[in-house]
Structures are given as C-alpha cells and as structure tokens.
Design an enzyme around this catalytic site. Structure first.
Site, PDB file in Angstrom:
ATOM      1  N   TYR A  34     -13.525  50.207   2.975  1.00 55.83           N
ATOM      2  CA  TYR A  34     -14.254  50.333   4.236  1.00 55.83           C
ATOM      3  C   TYR A  34     -15.692  50.740   4.009  1.00 55.83           C
ATOM      4  O   TYR A  34     -16.085  51.122   2.895  1.00 55.83           O
ATOM      5  CB  TYR A  34     -13.557  51.328   5.169  1.00 55.83           C
ATOM      6  CG  TYR A  34     -13.737  52.781   4.777  1.00 55.83           C
ATOM      7  CD1 TYR A  34     -13.025  53.338   3.724  1.00 55.83           C
ATOM      8  CD2 TYR A  34     -14.626  53.601   5.470  1.00 55.83           C
ATOM      9  CE1 TYR A  34     -13.194  54.667   3.375  1.00 55.83           C
ATOM     10  CE2 TYR A  34     -14.798  54.941   5.125  1.00 55.83           C
ATOM     11  CZ  TYR A  34     -14.078  55.466   4.082  1.00 55.83           C
ATOM     12  OH  TYR A  34     -14.248  56.768   3.728  1.00 55.83           O
ATOM     13  N   LYS A  46     -14.430  53.055  -2.313  1.00 56.81           N
ATOM     14  CA  LYS A  46     -14.317  53.521  -0.919  1.00 56.81           C
ATOM     15  C   LYS A  46     -13.058  52.913  -0.299  1.00 56.81           C
ATOM     16  O   LYS A  46     -13.119  51.947   0.461  1.00 56.81           O
ATOM     17  CB  LYS A  46     -15.593  53.161  -0.143  1.00 56.81           C
ATOM     18  CG  LYS A  46     -15.826  54.062   1.071  1.00 56.81           C
ATOM     19  CD  LYS A  46     -17.254  53.975   1.536  1.00 56.81           C
ATOM     20  CE  LYS A  46     -17.494  54.590   2.908  1.00 56.81           C
ATOM     21  NZ  LYS A  46     -17.300  56.036   3.003  1.00 56.81           N
ATOM     22  N   GLU A 106     -17.734  66.593  -4.760  1.00 56.45           N
ATOM     23  CA  GLU A 106     -18.398  66.188  -3.512  1.00 56.45           C
ATOM     24  C   GLU A 106     -17.678  66.870  -2.369  1.00 56.45           C
ATOM     25  O   GLU A 106     -16.970  67.855  -2.588  1.00 56.45           O
ATOM     26  CB  GLU A 106     -18.389  64.654  -3.377  1.00 56.45           C
ATOM     27  CG  GLU A 106     -16.991  64.057  -3.363  1.00 56.45           C
ATOM     28  CD  GLU A 106     -16.990  62.539  -3.188  1.00 56.45           C
ATOM     29  OE1 GLU A 106     -17.941  61.980  -2.636  1.00 56.45           O
ATOM     30  OE2 GLU A 106     -15.984  61.927  -3.597  1.00 56.45           O
ATOM     31  N   LEU A 141     -17.894  59.448  -4.597  1.00 59.88           N
ATOM     32  CA  LEU A 141     -18.360  58.223  -3.965  1.00 59.88           C
ATOM     33  C   LEU A 141     -19.872  58.132  -4.169  1.00 59.88           C
ATOM     34  O   LEU A 141     -20.582  59.121  -3.941  1.00 59.88           O
ATOM     35  CB  LEU A 141     -18.046  58.257  -2.462  1.00 59.88           C
ATOM     36  CG  LEU A 141     -18.429  56.952  -1.772  1.00 59.88           C
ATOM     37  CD1 LEU A 141     -17.347  55.911  -2.017  1.00 59.88           C
ATOM     38  CD2 LEU A 141     -18.653  57.150  -0.291  1.00 59.88           C
TER      39      LEU A 141
HETATM   40  N1  PLP Z   1     -18.274  61.132  -0.150  1.00 59.90           N
HETATM   41  C1  PLP Z   1     -17.207  60.777   0.595  1.00 59.90           C
HETATM   42  C2  PLP Z   1     -15.840  61.125   0.099  1.00 59.90           C
HETATM   43  C3  PLP Z   1     -17.397  60.087   1.816  1.00 59.90           C
HETATM   44  O1  PLP Z   1     -16.339  59.715   2.553  1.00 59.90           O
HETATM   45  C4  PLP Z   1     -18.719  59.801   2.250  1.00 59.90           C
HETATM   46  C5  PLP Z   1     -19.015  59.057   3.473  1.00 59.90           C
HETATM   47  O2  PLP Z   1     -18.412  59.122   4.470  1.00 59.90           O
HETATM   48  C6  PLP Z   1     -19.789  60.220   1.459  1.00 59.90           C
HETATM   49  C7  PLP Z   1     -19.525  60.862   0.252  1.00 59.90           C
HETATM   50  C8  PLP Z   1     -21.212  59.963   1.871  1.00 59.90           C
HETATM   51  O3  PLP Z   1     -21.536  58.611   1.689  1.00 59.90           O
HETATM   52  P1  PLP Z   1     -22.659  57.889   2.531  1.00 59.90           P
HETATM   53  O4  PLP Z   1     -23.907  58.670   2.340  1.00 59.90           O
HETATM   54  O5  PLP Z   1     -22.742  56.528   1.951  1.00 59.90           O
HETATM   55  O6  PLP Z   1     -22.210  57.921   3.964  1.00 59.90           O
END
Ligand code: PLP
Length: 281
Positions: A34, A145, A177, A201
């Site tokens: 996603y 993701k 994270e 991620l």
């Molecule tokens: N880490 C995780 C586990 C996430 O689900 C998300 C986004 O929802 C992020 C980091 C941040 O990613 P992004 O800046 O691309 O939204």
C-alpha cells in the site's frame, strides 16, 4: 461530489457502500502492499516517490502490477476529482488477487487495486508529540510497505491507551522507527536517522527532511542510534506523510528535546516551503 470515496478494480462509490470479494488475498494473508499520500490543492504530494516505493514493494513481493505508473497516477487523480476539495488522504493498496485460500500464489490471477479517499485535518506542526517505547518484534522486511501491520497495530494501541501519539520501536538498545512514522534526532547540530535497511520503512517524509537538511546546511548522519541517545537528544523528530516532521516532547513520561528548537524551525520551514511549492495550484 463525494466526501469519502472507495474504489475497487474500476468500480467506485461512497466508501461505506463499497464491498470486496471475500477471496481477495488481502483478507486471508494481508497479501498486498500500500501507499498513503496527501493531496493539497488537488495535487498529490510526492506522488512519484510513492509510486516508486509501491513498485519497489511489489518487486520484493513478486506482485505483478498491471498498470504503468502513469496509468495508476491517472486513476488516482480521476478519483480525487470526484471528492470534495480540501486536504485529502489518498490511500491505495494492491493485493495479489482473488482466489481460494492457498498460501502459494494463485495462477493467472490479476492484482486488485483498492483506493480510499477521505478528508484529513492536518495537525498543528508546533504540537509536541508524546511517545512511548515498545520492543520492535516485527519481521525482518520492514522496508516493504505490506498490509501485514499487526505489530504496528498493537504498538499504536499501546500508545493510544497511554494517552500518547506514537510508539517508538527499538530492537534491544537500537531505535528503529515508530508504529506509523520514522524517527530521527538532532544532536550537536546534526540530524541523525536510521539507515534505510530492512529494519525500517524508507519514509518519504524522512527523505524529504534529509533534502531539507541539505538545503539549510544541517549535516546529516544515516546511522543507528540508541535509546540512550534518543532520550538525550537535543530534539526528537517524528515524521510521516500526514504529520510532516514534528517534534516530540515526552517519551515514556520523561521530557525529551527542547534544546534545538531554532535548528528544527529552519528544517521545518524548508520542508513546508517545498510542500507548498510542489502542491501549489
Ligand atoms: N514507518 C512506518 C512503519 C510507516 O507506516 C510510515 C508511514 O505511514 C512511515 C514510517 C512514514 O513514511 P512516509 O513518510 O512515507 O509516510
């Protein structure tokens, strides 16, 4: 004009009226990937980055995408044109297809595209988040993701029950994270953030913050940092598509950060300026 829209393989309507086949592999295995992006002024921010990441996730899971990136972009914008203007959360997922439950891939089954659009009210970027720490017990493919988010769901619930905004994952002493955000620190004028390996991620906001650091002359280090470094940081920065980059004020009930507000303000201003420029009408 709809308020909340749902789309499934070419059909769309008000989100609450949409249904999907029971055999979609999302339901049995979370067998899909996603993206979530923000639309502002009718422009989907950083859409190319999101599409690139979706293609990367698909590649890692051997999900065959039957659209070109341009085609997917067109579908997203077509759907966006059907909802009320205003800030919109554009969420979409691709699942491996529809077939009787069987672990191995089904043969000759096309991938399914789901889209949901809903209005979003952005938080106050000056609000300092309250965080808790949670052991990171996720698998070793956190760079993909995928829809498999059970540990993230459990961690987000713990944060909610503690009256907090986010959970910080750590593997032993190493901070990885958050449940649905990345986390970085400012220390002695440097921006320090976990490298983009299989433990996190590769957040698009994280990457944009690194760009913003370069723009305003804040040195960066992509390396792991520990819980002790987190608690002792000059500032703790949580980042995601919906939040942008925001500061934390408390972790596990202890005050954190508050020592580099001016440095962070420069970084946030550069990030916001890019956001406004790229989503200008
Ligand atoms: N880490 C995780 C586990 C996430 O689900 C998300 C986004 O929802 C992020 C980091 C941040 O990613 P992004 O800046 O691309 O939204």
């Amino acid at each position: 004009m709809m308020k909340e829209l749902g789309y499934y393989n070419g059909q769309w309507g008000p989100l609450e009226t949409m249904t999907v086949p029971m055999n979609d592999r999302a339901g049995y295995f979370g067998d899909g990937i996603y993206e979530a992006a923000l639309a502002h002024n009718g422009v989907i921010f950083a859409l190319d980055d999101h599409l690139r990441r979706l293609w990367r996730s698909a590649d890692k899971l051997r999900i065959e995408l039957r659209w070109t990136q341009d085609e997917m972009r067109d579908i997203l914008y077509d759907m966006l044109s059907k909802v009320e203007p205003g800030d919109t959360l554009v969420y979409w997922q691709v699942t491996r297809g529809t077939a009787l439950r069987n672990h191995a891939f089904p043969n000759g089954v096309p991938a399914n595209l789901w889209i949901t659009l809903k209005p979003i009210t952005l938080g106050d970027p000056r609000h300092r988040l309250r965080l808790i720490t949670v052991e990171d017990t996720r698998f070793l493919h956190c760079d993909i993701k995928t829809l498999n988010l059970i540990p993230n769901v459990m961690a987000a619930q713990l944060a909610a029950e503690a009256g907090c905004d986010e959970s910080v994952f750590h593997r032993g002493e190493v901070v990885t994270e958050c449940a649905h955000s990345n986390i970085s620190i400012l220390k002695d004028g440097r921006f320090i953030t976990h490298p983009t390996d299989n433990y996190i991620l590769p957040g698009i906001t994280r990457a944009r913050l690194l760009d913003a650091c370069a723009e305003v002359g804040i040195p960066t280090e992509e390396r792991t940092f520990t819980l002790a470094e987190l608690m002792d940081a000059d500032e703790v920065i949580v980042s995601s598509t919906t939040k942008g980059g925001v500061l934390a004020g408390e972790i596990d009930g202890q005050a954190v950060g508050g020592r580099a507000e001016a440095v962070f303000a420069r970084l946030q201003a550069a990030y916001t300026a890019r956001y406004e420029r790229e989503t200008a009408k």
